[in-house]
Design a protein around this motif. Structure first.
Motif, PDB file in Angstrom:
ATOM      1  N   TRP A  56       0.813  -1.213   0.000  1.00  0.00           N
ATOM      2  CA  TRP A  56       0.000   0.000   0.000  1.00  0.00           C
ATOM      3  C   TRP A  56       0.851   1.269   0.000  1.00  0.00           C
ATOM      4  O   TRP A  56       0.316   2.369  -0.081  1.00  0.00           O
ATOM      5  CB  TRP A  56      -0.927   0.015   1.230  1.00  0.00           C
ATOM      6  N   ILE A  57       2.169   1.139   0.130  1.00  0.00           N
ATOM      7  CA  ILE A  57       3.000   2.350   0.133  1.00  0.00           C
ATOM      8  C   ILE A  57       2.795   3.127  -1.174  1.00  0.00           C
ATOM      9  O   ILE A  57       2.440   4.304  -1.127  1.00  0.00           O
ATOM     10  CB  ILE A  57       4.485   2.001   0.403  1.00  0.00           C
ATOM     11  N   PRO A  58       2.971   2.487  -2.340  1.00  0.00           N
ATOM     12  CA  PRO A  58       2.710   3.267  -3.557  1.00  0.00           C
ATOM     13  C   PRO A  58       1.226   3.300  -3.969  1.00  0.00           C
ATOM     14  O   PRO A  58       0.788   4.264  -4.584  1.00  0.00           O
ATOM     15  CB  PRO A  58       3.526   2.523  -4.615  1.00  0.00           C
ATOM     16  N   SER A  59       0.497   2.236  -3.674  1.00  0.00           N
ATOM     17  CA  SER A  59      -0.869   2.115  -4.204  1.00  0.00           C
ATOM     18  C   SER A  59      -1.876   2.126  -3.074  1.00  0.00           C
ATOM     19  O   SER A  59      -1.813   1.266  -2.203  1.00  0.00           O
ATOM     20  CB  SER A  59      -0.998   0.818  -4.996  1.00  0.00           C
ATOM     21  N   PRO A  60      -2.797   3.070  -3.049  1.00  0.00           N
ATOM     22  CA  PRO A  60      -3.122   4.023  -4.125  1.00  0.00           C
ATOM     23  C   PRO A  60      -2.539   5.410  -3.909  1.00  0.00           C
ATOM     24  O   PRO A  60      -3.002   6.352  -4.522  1.00  0.00           O
ATOM     25  CB  PRO A  60      -4.646   4.089  -4.009  1.00  0.00           C
ATOM     26  N   TYR A  61      -1.481   5.532  -3.080  1.00  0.00           N
ATOM     27  CA  TYR A  61      -1.098   6.878  -2.647  1.00  0.00           C
ATOM     28  C   TYR A  61      -0.248   7.664  -3.646  1.00  0.00           C
ATOM     29  O   TYR A  61      -0.398   8.876  -3.762  1.00  0.00           O
ATOM     30  CB  TYR A  61      -0.368   6.787  -1.293  1.00  0.00           C
ATOM     31  N   PHE A  62       0.702   7.001  -4.342  1.00  0.00           N
ATOM     32  CA  PHE A  62       1.635   7.765  -5.180  1.00  0.00           C
ATOM     33  C   PHE A  62       0.940   8.276  -6.439  1.00  0.00           C
ATOM     34  O   PHE A  62       0.207   7.535  -7.109  1.00  0.00           O
ATOM     35  CB  PHE A  62       2.839   6.902  -5.588  1.00  0.00           C
ATOM     36  N   ASN A  63       1.243   9.530  -6.757  1.00  0.00           N
ATOM     37  CA  ASN A  63       0.645  10.133  -7.951  1.00  0.00           C
ATOM     38  C   ASN A  63       1.517   9.795  -9.159  1.00  0.00           C
ATOM     39  O   ASN A  63       2.251  10.627  -9.688  1.00  0.00           O
ATOM     40  CB  ASN A  63       0.526  11.647  -7.755  1.00  0.00           C
ATOM     41  N   ALA A  64       1.450   8.536  -9.542  1.00  0.00           N
ATOM     42  CA  ALA A  64       2.257   8.029 -10.659  1.00  0.00           C
ATOM     43  C   ALA A  64       1.540   6.784 -11.167  1.00  0.00           C
ATOM     44  O   ALA A  64       0.473   6.441 -10.661  1.00  0.00           O
ATOM     45  CB  ALA A  64       3.653   7.658 -10.164  1.00  0.00           C
ATOM     46  N   ASP A  65       2.136   6.130 -12.168  1.00  0.00           N
ATOM     47  CA  ASP A  65       1.565   4.844 -12.572  1.00  0.00           C
ATOM     48  C   ASP A  65       1.812   3.840 -11.455  1.00  0.00           C
ATOM     49  O   ASP A  65       2.963   3.664 -11.022  1.00  0.00           O
ATOM     50  CB  ASP A  65       2.249   4.340 -13.853  1.00  0.00           C
ATOM     51  N   THR A  66       0.757   3.205 -10.990  1.00  0.00           N
ATOM     52  CA  THR A  66       0.913   2.167  -9.970  1.00  0.00           C
ATOM     53  C   THR A  66       0.200   0.910 -10.455  1.00  0.00           C
ATOM     54  O   THR A  66      -0.851   0.994 -11.081  1.00  0.00           O
ATOM     55  CB  THR A  66       0.294   2.600  -8.619  1.00  0.00           C
ATOM     56  N   LEU A  67       0.813  -0.213 -10.195  1.00  0.00           N
ATOM     57  CA  LEU A  67       0.222  -1.492 -10.591  1.00  0.00           C
ATOM     58  C   LEU A  67       0.168  -2.366  -9.334  1.00  0.00           C
ATOM     59  O   LEU A  67       1.203  -2.828  -8.858  1.00  0.00           O
ATOM     60  CB  LEU A  67       1.078  -2.146 -11.686  1.00  0.00           C
ATOM     61  N   HIS A  68      -1.026  -2.496  -8.796  1.00  0.00           N
ATOM     62  CA  HIS A  68      -1.234  -3.265  -7.569  1.00  0.00           C
ATOM     63  C   HIS A  68      -1.662  -4.667  -7.997  1.00  0.00           C
ATOM     64  O   HIS A  68      -2.730  -4.827  -8.578  1.00  0.00           O
ATOM     65  CB  HIS A  68      -2.335  -2.574  -6.746  1.00  0.00           C
ATOM     66  N   THR A  69      -0.850  -5.647  -7.721  1.00  0.00           N
ATOM     67  CA  THR A  69      -1.030  -6.931  -8.407  1.00  0.00           C
ATOM     68  C   THR A  69      -1.454  -8.030  -7.450  1.00  0.00           C
ATOM     69  O   THR A  69      -2.179  -7.786  -6.519  1.00  0.00           O
ATOM     70  CB  THR A  69       0.277  -7.309  -9.131  1.00  0.00           C
ATOM     71  N   LEU A  70      -0.999  -9.234  -7.746  1.00  0.00           N
ATOM     72  CA  LEU A  70      -1.351 -10.402  -6.948  1.00  0.00           C
ATOM     73  C   LEU A  70      -0.267 -10.668  -5.902  1.00  0.00           C
ATOM     74  O   LEU A  70       0.875 -10.243  -6.058  1.00  0.00           O
ATOM     75  CB  LEU A  70      -1.482 -11.626  -7.841  1.00  0.00           C
ATOM     76  N   HIS A  71      -0.650 -11.445  -4.898  1.00  0.00           N
ATOM     77  CA  HIS A  71       0.284 -11.758  -3.825  1.00  0.00           C
ATOM     78  C   HIS A  71       1.474 -12.546  -4.370  1.00  0.00           C
ATOM     79  O   HIS A  71       1.312 -13.643  -4.890  1.00  0.00           O
ATOM     80  CB  HIS A  71      -0.456 -12.578  -2.771  1.00  0.00           C
ATOM     81  N   GLY A  72       2.645 -11.949  -4.241  1.00  0.00           N
ATOM     82  CA  GLY A  72       3.869 -12.647  -4.611  1.00  0.00           C
ATOM     83  C   GLY A  72       4.379 -12.405  -6.012  1.00  0.00           C
ATOM     84  O   GLY A  72       5.524 -12.715  -6.326  1.00  0.00           O
ATOM     85  N   ARG A  73       3.540 -11.861  -6.881  1.00  0.00           N
ATOM     86  CA  ARG A  73       3.918 -11.817  -8.312  1.00  0.00           C
ATOM     87  C   ARG A  73       4.532 -10.503  -8.744  1.00  0.00           C
ATOM     88  O   ARG A  73       4.694 -10.261  -9.937  1.00  0.00           O
ATOM     89  CB  ARG A  73       2.712 -12.133  -9.205  1.00  0.00           C
ATOM     90  N   THR A  74       4.857  -9.635  -7.806  1.00  0.00           N
ATOM     91  CA  THR A  74       5.308  -8.288  -8.146  1.00  0.00           C
ATOM     92  C   THR A  74       6.447  -8.272  -9.154  1.00  0.00           C
ATOM     93  O   THR A  74       6.404  -7.527 -10.125  1.00  0.00           O
ATOM     94  CB  THR A  74       5.793  -7.565  -6.878  1.00  0.00           C
TER      95      THR A  74
END
Lengths: 255, 391
Positions: A56-74
């Motif tokens: 959650w550090i970047p998503s949804p807070y950072f004003n940039a492209d963020t890709l919040h994905t699946l557990h483990g697959r970053t």
């Protein structure tokens, strides 16, 4: 977080989801400060995160492209994004459970392939978001919701693991070492290839409470007392190093 | 005599696995399932349950470890939800094909993306064809009773199949309900020790899961299908025996106030409780509405379903999952298929609703019934309606 960094946050973000005393909100500020000091353009950046508190550090807070994905697959998602658009500066921000447990295979293979990613692993030594269960970085003997009599398994040394797998920049700092950690994030961002920073962060609500580590301020103080820089550690005896956590840069691509 | 106590349903499910005296639990935390396995970890740690608790690094590993444990003859339990169930996907097929009677509580939760931790049945529907016996429960007592039954059914020599007990995330898993936990001695009498026919044993080596060329693969799959279909008789027998022992009755398709009902509503899971209250209200108002609750999902109870709906004019089916680009909700499309050859059958209207934790209230059920009756009369060009959506 100071007002001048708010420009990096999505408009309308007032509060974060972090528990009182969580170190991950500190880490959020340090990452943004590193980006600010380097003068990077958020429009050129992509932040990839998995599942867990640190995601959650970047998503949804950072004003940039963020890709919040699946557990483990970053790292797998980030690899695809980086290779398809090499101009993107891709930063992976996730937790120890996400990157090293369920996603451990992607972590070592990302490092082996030396994909140009900056990986920040917030290590709070347990699965915080699901309520504090044992994970691969939980210290031996620690009490968690799935190790009521103490964890019998030794934890990973993530830096040794990732370094052995081929990462070109590997460092460990705690959020209680803000200036070295900012410098390290800047260096990782400027390094071409797989960069990995393990950021130690206290989890008072899920981990500290059950292990009688005290209030958030006490956990921060304890972390400050336990972390020693690598250069100093080299001069200490094994006895003096007992219970200490060695921090610093373990490789910067030159060795 | 066992007493009725207030228990969080997740904790009670853990207690049920403990009453079944499981040997191995391998699990990975995932919301909203985690309390079940946390409770089991605690029972193992404090010595109340003599079992191995394996805190694995992913759900894929959890189901794989369960598979290994079951193959050596251990009574094995796990629990998961949503993405965890999806990560287990390939292992589920192996567990059923290897005829390993693992029992798993699935605390139903929506699938990503977008990330949702709340309930729907999209996780369950994605593993519909995995070869597991699957049933849905609507309250804590049903969850406890059926976890115990699941071991007896799955381990029966005529079955030897894994069993999933589906319970709704949060709206069921996290509520505190009055629940009767049977005595350990009663459960021990009801549930004999697991006696696997061909455990992995160095004294008598067996080959498990080896290569199957085209000349035999079809036969293996047909045998699996015959076994799953045949499991229904064993399930019925187990529930009869359970009723004799514990006094609580279960059946594959349950009817609530259906006598003389021209309109039937059909639900699965915890929403059935809300639907019962809605049916009571409509009955009080003189409307001829009843409720059908589908408990057994695999093997599908064709005969019981046909019997339960044959006198109705309209059958309104609520699905908590979408089959994208398909004929609507999976439950409704299977109900339609089951009724296709019936000379006398109700007009079937499908609704998809309650996705990603959106609540369906008593008033919503009344609205659904009213809309359903209109659609049945007018005839709809669409295969299904999505309930309460903002377009």
């Amino acid at each position: 977080m100071v007002r001048e960094l708010e420009k990096y946050l999505r408009p309308g973000i007032g509060v974060t989801t972090y528990c009182p005393g969580c170190g991950e909100a500190i880490l959020m500020g340090l990452i943004l400060r590193a980006i600010d000091e380097l003068g990077l353009n958020m429009d050129d950046m992509l932040f990839v995160s998995g599942i867990g508190c640190a995601a959650w550090i970047p998503s949804p807070y950072f004003n940039a492209d963020t890709l919040h994905t699946l557990h483990g697959r970053t790292i797998a998602f980030a690899t695809g994004a980086k290779l398809a658009n090499p101009k993107l500066k891709v930063m992976v921000i996730s937790g120890d459970g996400d990157l090293a447990d369920i996603g451990g295979n992607h972590l070592i293979h990302g490092a082996r392939r030396n994909i140009d990613l900056t990986v920040i692993c917030a290590n709070n030594m347990n699965y915080g978001m699901t309520g504090g269960q044992v994970c691969s970085t939980t210290p031996v003997g620690a009490v968690t919701m799935t190790t009521h009599q103490g964890n019998p398994f030794p934890p990973f040394d993530l830096c040794r693991l990732v370094r052995a797998a081929g990462a070109v920049y590997v460092a460990r700092y705690a959020v209680t070492q803000p200036l070295p950690l900012i410098r390290s994030i800047k260096k990782a961002l400027q390094t071409e290839g797989f960069s990995f920073i393990e950021a130690l962060t206290p989890c008072p609500v899920q981990f500290g409470r059950r292990n009688k580590l005290g209030k958030p301020a006490e956990m921060l103080k304890s972390l400050m007392a336990r972390c020693v820089m690598k250069e100093r550690a080299e001069k200490l005896s094994p006895e003096e190093l007992k219970d200490k956590i060695i921090t610093g840069e373990f490789t910067d691509g030159r060795d | 005599m066992a007493k009725r106590v207030g228990l969080e349903v997740s904790v009670a499910v853990g207690d049920a696995a403990k009453l079944a005296d499981v040997d191995v639990v391998a699990a990975y935390p995932i919301t909203p399932q985690t309390h079940i396995v946390e409770h089991l970890a605690e029972l193992v740690a404090n010595g109340e349950l003599r079992a191995a608790y394996i805190p694995v690094e992913s759900e894929h590993s959890a189901m794989s470890a369960c598979l290994g444990a079951s193959a050596v003859g251990a009574r094995t339990f796990t629990a998961t939800a949503s993405q965890g169930l999806e990560l287990m996907h390939e292992v589920l097929y192996v567990a059923s094909a290897l005829r390993l009677p693992i029992v798993m509580a699935v605390v139903n939760r929506a699938l990503s993306a977008p990330i949702s931790i709340w309930c729907d049945h999209s996780d369950a529907m994605a593993v519909r064809d995995s070869g597991w016996i699957q049933m849905f429960v609507e309250n804590g007592q049903e969850a406890v009773d059926n976890v115990i039954c699941a071991f007896r059914i799955g381990e029966d020599r005529r079955v030897l199949l894994p069993v999933m007990i589906h319970l709704d995330g949060f709206s069921l898993s996290h509520v505190i309900e009055p629940i009767i936990l049977p005595e350990q001695s009663e459960v021990a009498r009801f549930l004999p020790p697991y006696d696997p026919p061909l455990p992995l044993d160095p004294e008598k080596p067996v080959t498990v899961g080896a290569f199957a060329p085209p000349f035999i693969y079809t036969e293996v799959k047909w045998a699996q299908e015959m076994t799953l279909e045949g499991a229904k008789e064993v399930i019925l027998e187990c529930w009869r025996e359970f009723a004799n022992t514990f006094g609580r009755h279960y059946s594959p398709v349950e009817s609530y106030r259906t006598e003389g009902a021209k309109v039937l509503l059909m639900t699965m899971g915890s929403l059935s409780e809300t639907a019962m209250v809605a049916v009571d209200k409509m009955r009080d108002e003189g409307k001829e509405v009843g409720l059908i609750k589908l408990r057994l999902w695999r093997p599908f109870p064709f005969a019981e379903l046909r019997q339960a709906v044959r006198d109705a004019e309209v059958l309104i089916v609520l699905d908590r999952a979408l089959s994208f680009g398909g004929p609507g909700g999976p439950v409704c499309s299977e109900v339609k298929a089951a009724l296709y050859r019936e000379a006398r059958r109700p007009e079937v209207v499908g609704f998809v609703g309650g996705l990603g934790g959106r609540d369906i209230s008593m008033a919503d059920f009344e609205e659904m019934v009213n809309q359903g009756i209109k659609l049945a009369e007018a005839g709809s060009e669409r295969e299904f309606e999505i309930f309460g959506v903002r377009e």
